[in-house]
Scaffold this motif. Structure first.
Motif, PDB file in Angstrom:
ATOM      1  N   UNK A  34      67.362  25.040  59.580  1.00 16.94           N
ATOM      2  CA  UNK A  34      67.540  24.291  60.815  1.00 16.94           C
ATOM      3  C   UNK A  34      67.345  25.212  62.013  1.00 16.94           C
ATOM      4  N   UNK A  35      66.581  24.730  62.975  1.00 19.97           N
ATOM      5  CA  UNK A  35      66.328  25.488  64.192  1.00 19.97           C
ATOM      6  C   UNK A  35      66.755  24.622  65.372  1.00 19.97           C
ATOM      7  N   UNK A  36      67.503  25.209  66.264  1.00 16.19           N
ATOM      8  CA  UNK A  36      67.966  24.484  67.435  1.00 16.19           C
ATOM      9  C   UNK A  36      66.806  24.316  68.415  1.00 16.19           C
ATOM     10  N   UNK A  37      66.396  23.090  68.693  1.00 12.71           N
ATOM     11  CA  UNK A  37      65.266  22.900  69.611  1.00 12.71           C
ATOM     12  C   UNK A  37      65.590  23.364  71.020  1.00 12.71           C
ATOM     13  N   UNK A  38      66.856  23.383  71.394  1.00 11.79           N
ATOM     14  CA  UNK A  38      67.243  23.826  72.730  1.00 11.79           C
ATOM     15  C   UNK A  38      66.848  25.277  72.961  1.00 11.79           C
ATOM     16  N   UNK A  39      67.073  26.138  71.968  1.00 10.55           N
ATOM     17  CA  UNK A  39      66.735  27.552  72.106  1.00 10.55           C
ATOM     18  C   UNK A  39      65.228  27.751  72.279  1.00 10.55           C
ATOM     19  N   UNK A  40      64.449  27.019  71.510  1.00  9.65           N
ATOM     20  CA  UNK A  40      62.994  27.139  71.600  1.00  9.65           C
ATOM     21  C   UNK A  40      62.494  26.664  72.962  1.00  9.65           C
ATOM     22  N   UNK A  41      63.035  25.566  73.449  1.00 11.62           N
ATOM     23  CA  UNK A  41      62.617  25.033  74.737  1.00 11.62           C
ATOM     24  C   UNK A  41      63.050  25.965  75.867  1.00 11.62           C
ATOM     25  N   UNK A  42      64.248  26.530  75.762  1.00 12.42           N
ATOM     26  CA  UNK A  42      64.703  27.482  76.783  1.00 12.42           C
ATOM     27  C   UNK A  42      63.752  28.678  76.863  1.00 12.42           C
ATOM     28  N   UNK A  43      63.345  29.190  75.712  1.00 11.89           N
ATOM     29  CA  UNK A  43      62.431  30.337  75.687  1.00 11.89           C
ATOM     30  C   UNK A  43      61.106  29.988  76.364  1.00 11.89           C
ATOM     31  N   UNK A  44      60.590  28.789  76.091  1.00 11.02           N
ATOM     32  CA  UNK A  44      59.336  28.364  76.718  1.00 11.02           C
ATOM     33  C   UNK A  44      59.497  28.191  78.222  1.00 11.02           C
ATOM     34  N   UNK A  45      60.629  27.629  78.626  1.00 14.07           N
ATOM     35  CA  UNK A  45      60.858  27.393  80.052  1.00 14.07           C
ATOM     36  C   UNK A  45      61.031  28.709  80.812  1.00 14.07           C
ATOM     37  N   UNK A  88      66.692  22.963  84.597  1.00 14.21           N
ATOM     38  CA  UNK A  88      65.912  21.862  85.160  1.00 14.21           C
ATOM     39  C   UNK A  88      64.651  21.634  84.325  1.00 14.21           C
ATOM     40  N   UNK A  89      64.007  22.722  83.934  1.00 15.72           N
ATOM     41  CA  UNK A  89      62.816  22.632  83.082  1.00 15.72           C
ATOM     42  C   UNK A  89      63.182  22.067  81.706  1.00 15.72           C
ATOM     43  N   UNK A  90      64.276  22.551  81.157  1.00 21.23           N
ATOM     44  CA  UNK A  90      64.712  22.124  79.819  1.00 21.23           C
ATOM     45  C   UNK A  90      65.059  20.642  79.815  1.00 21.23           C
ATOM     46  N   UNK A  91      65.689  20.171  80.865  1.00 18.84           N
ATOM     47  CA  UNK A  91      66.128  18.776  80.928  1.00 18.84           C
ATOM     48  C   UNK A  91      64.959  17.807  80.779  1.00 18.84           C
ATOM     49  N   UNK A  92      63.806  18.189  81.295  1.00 19.05           N
ATOM     50  CA  UNK A  92      62.644  17.304  81.218  1.00 19.05           C
ATOM     51  C   UNK A  92      61.992  17.309  79.843  1.00 19.05           C
ATOM     52  N   UNK A  93      62.238  18.339  79.052  1.00 14.12           N
ATOM     53  CA  UNK A  93      61.558  18.474  77.767  1.00 14.12           C
ATOM     54  C   UNK A  93      62.448  18.234  76.553  1.00 14.12           C
ATOM     55  N   UNK A  94      63.734  18.448  76.700  1.00 10.57           N
ATOM     56  CA  UNK A  94      64.630  18.445  75.544  1.00 10.57           C
ATOM     57  C   UNK A  94      64.708  17.089  74.851  1.00 10.57           C
ATOM     58  N   UNK A  95      64.890  16.046  75.575  1.00 12.78           N
ATOM     59  CA  UNK A  95      65.168  14.754  74.958  1.00 12.78           C
ATOM     60  C   UNK A  95      63.936  14.100  74.348  1.00 12.78           C
ATOM     61  N   UNK A  96      62.777  14.655  74.585  1.00  6.97           N
ATOM     62  CA  UNK A  96      61.581  14.182  73.885  1.00  6.97           C
ATOM     63  C   UNK A  96      61.581  14.659  72.439  1.00  6.97           C
ATOM     64  N   UNK A  97      62.337  15.719  72.153  1.00  5.95           N
ATOM     65  CA  UNK A  97      62.407  16.283  70.804  1.00  5.95           C
ATOM     66  C   UNK A  97      63.595  15.780  69.999  1.00  5.95           C
ATOM     67  N   UNK A  98      64.547  15.145  70.653  1.00  7.30           N
ATOM     68  CA  UNK A  98      65.747  14.670  69.972  1.00  7.30           C
ATOM     69  C   UNK A  98      65.451  13.319  69.345  1.00  7.30           C
ATOM     70  N   UNK A  99      65.877  13.172  68.104  1.00  9.95           N
ATOM     71  CA  UNK A  99      65.643  11.896  67.395  1.00  9.95           C
ATOM     72  C   UNK A  99      66.859  11.019  67.499  1.00  9.95           C
TER      73      UNK A  99
END
Length: 99
Positions: A34-45, A88-99
């Motif tokens: 399991x990988x936390x998508x939040x960490x990956x998105x934070x790194x990209x942002x 702010x960047x994460x907020x726009x991308x995170x919920x597209x990855x949550x099921x």
């Protein structure tokens, strides 16, 4: 009517203990995947131009404060600016990855 034939066995309790560690190992392997998508998105942002600007300001402040021995300056404002931009960047991308 369908009847199922079930057989009850009274095995050695040691046999049951041997099966348990194997099951625990499988569960641990599943948890590791399991990988936390939040960490990956934070790194990209953090790599975006907007966030890089605030990160550089934070690093400059930290360098300035660490070179002084007696200062009251803290980098709280710079830290909050960076975290705000990243979140702010994460907020726009995170919920597209949550099921």
């Amino acid at each position: 009517m369908v009847f199922e034939k079930k057989m009850l066995t009274h095995g050695d309790p040691d046999d049951e203990e041997e099966d348990a560690p194997a099951e625990e190992e499988e569960e641990e392997e599943e948890e590791e995947e399991l990988v936390d998508p939040l960490e990956a998105i934070r790194a990209k942002c953090e790599e975006t131009e907007h966030c890089v600007h605030y990160k550089e300001r934070l690093e400059l402040c930290e360098a300035r404060v660490s070179t002084r021995s007696n200062t009251e300056e803290e980098c709280t404002e710079e830290l909050f600016d960076f975290l705000h931009a990243r979140d702010h960047c994460v907020a726009h991308k995170l919920f597209h990855n949550v099921k």
